[in-house]
Structure formats: structure tokens, C-alpha cells
Design an enzyme around this catalytic site. Sequence first.
Site, short mmCIF file in Angstrom:
data_model
loop_
_atom_site.label_atom_id
_atom_site.label_comp_id
_atom_site.label_asym_id
_atom_site.label_seq_id
_atom_site.Cartn_x
_atom_site.Cartn_y
_atom_site.Cartn_z
N ASN A 84 53.75 19.58 43.21
CA ASN A 84 54.16 20.62 42.37
C ASN A 84 54.05 22.03 42.85
O ASN A 84 53.47 22.21 43.89
CB ASN A 84 53.06 20.25 41.04
CG ASN A 84 54.05 20.81 39.67
OD1 ASN A 84 54.61 21.89 39.46
ND2 ASN A 84 53.92 19.95 38.68
N HIS A 114 35.84 27.88 60.60
CA HIS A 114 35.51 29.15 61.21
C HIS A 114 34.03 28.87 61.89
O HIS A 114 33.32 28.22 60.94
CB HIS A 114 35.76 30.54 60.60
CG HIS A 114 36.94 30.61 60.14
ND1 HIS A 114 37.94 31.12 61.01
CD2 HIS A 114 37.63 30.38 59.04
CE1 HIS A 114 39.22 31.16 60.34
NE2 HIS A 114 38.94 30.65 59.04
N GLY A 141 45.47 19.14 39.59
CA GLY A 141 45.64 20.55 40.00
C GLY A 141 44.54 21.23 40.52
O GLY A 141 43.03 21.00 40.24
N ALA A 159 41.15 17.25 38.86
CA ALA A 159 41.38 18.47 38.93
C ALA A 159 40.19 19.31 39.43
O ALA A 159 39.26 19.08 38.75
CB ALA A 159 42.04 18.91 37.53
#
Length: 188
Positions: A84, A114, A141, A159
Site C-alpha cells: 500500500n 549506524h 500499517g 500495526a
Amino acid sequence: MKEKEKMLAGELYDANYNEELKKERQKVKDLCYEYNQIKPSNHEERNKIMKIILGKTKGDFFIEQPFMCDYGYNIEIGKNFYANHNLIILDSNKVKFGDNVLIAPNCGFYTAGHPIEVEQRNKGLEYAKPIEVGNNVWIGGNVVVLPGVRIGDNCIIGAGSIVTKDIPENSIAVGNPCRVIKKVNSMI
């Protein structure tokens, strides 16, 4: 060893100042820009550009706009892949998605990390670890998947989760950090 070889080997490499890597990122970012400007209903042109961006595609796929990545050639998607809006893949190392993967809006897959030491970070050094997503996986999501993670087959990631460690197959996992809350039986 060249910086690109170090990158793909998961070693510290010069991500910010190496000209070869900067050119490769710029090239794919221009392609992503082009992809994101194509009229949404023009599926043929969208797939054509996406096949140029991605390292390997298999069967049918659909990636909603906008989409961004760092190199493209490190991304492999299986058949019946759907992502999506607002998928971001920082593919300094391999990112492999299996078959029948569904990704909800606003998800990120980040192979780059990092160093803890400030001197190394200030030199533009980073490392990258591969990400692998198995078959029949549904990512909810606003999920973030961090470097070196493997999500097994038949998983659901809830999500808002931040996936920091491997998730075993047939799991429902949620949270920050993401953890397994339930095992599921595969129906496949």
C-alpha cells in the site's frame, strides 16, 4: 575491498561520501520520482518502471505510490505481492519478500544501521544487514522492520510494530519491540 562490497557483506562502509554509491542512489531516486509521478491508473507504465527499479520480481505485483528505496537492485519480491501507499525500503543490503505478501500503508524496511561510536558516524560510516520476509505474510500499517530481521512464513505483524528481532513462522506478533503473542496454524 570496494565500499559496495563492504556494504553487501554487512561491514562498515562509506555510505555518504563514496561517489559510486551516491551515483547509484541518485539514479534509483530519479526512477522512484518518475514512478511516483505516473498517473495511478496507468498500471502498465508503473509496472514497467518498477521492474527497472527492483532487482527481481516474480509474477504479479502491485505497489501503490509513493514508493522510495535506496538502490532497488537489492530488493526481491515474490509473486502476488501488494504494498500500500508510502512503502520505504532502505536496501543497502538484500531485502527479500516471499510470495503472497501484503504490506499496509506507511511501512519501512531498513537494512541500514549506524555505529554507536560518534567518530565513525561522523565519518559517514554505516553497516547494512539483510531483511527477509517469508511467504503468506501480512504486515500491518506503520510497521518498521530493522536490519538483520527475518519474518517467517504465515506471519501477521500488527500495526505500529517495530520489528527488532526474528519472528518465527506461523506467528502473530505486535508491539515495540515486536513480540509473538500467538501462534497460528497454517491453512496452506
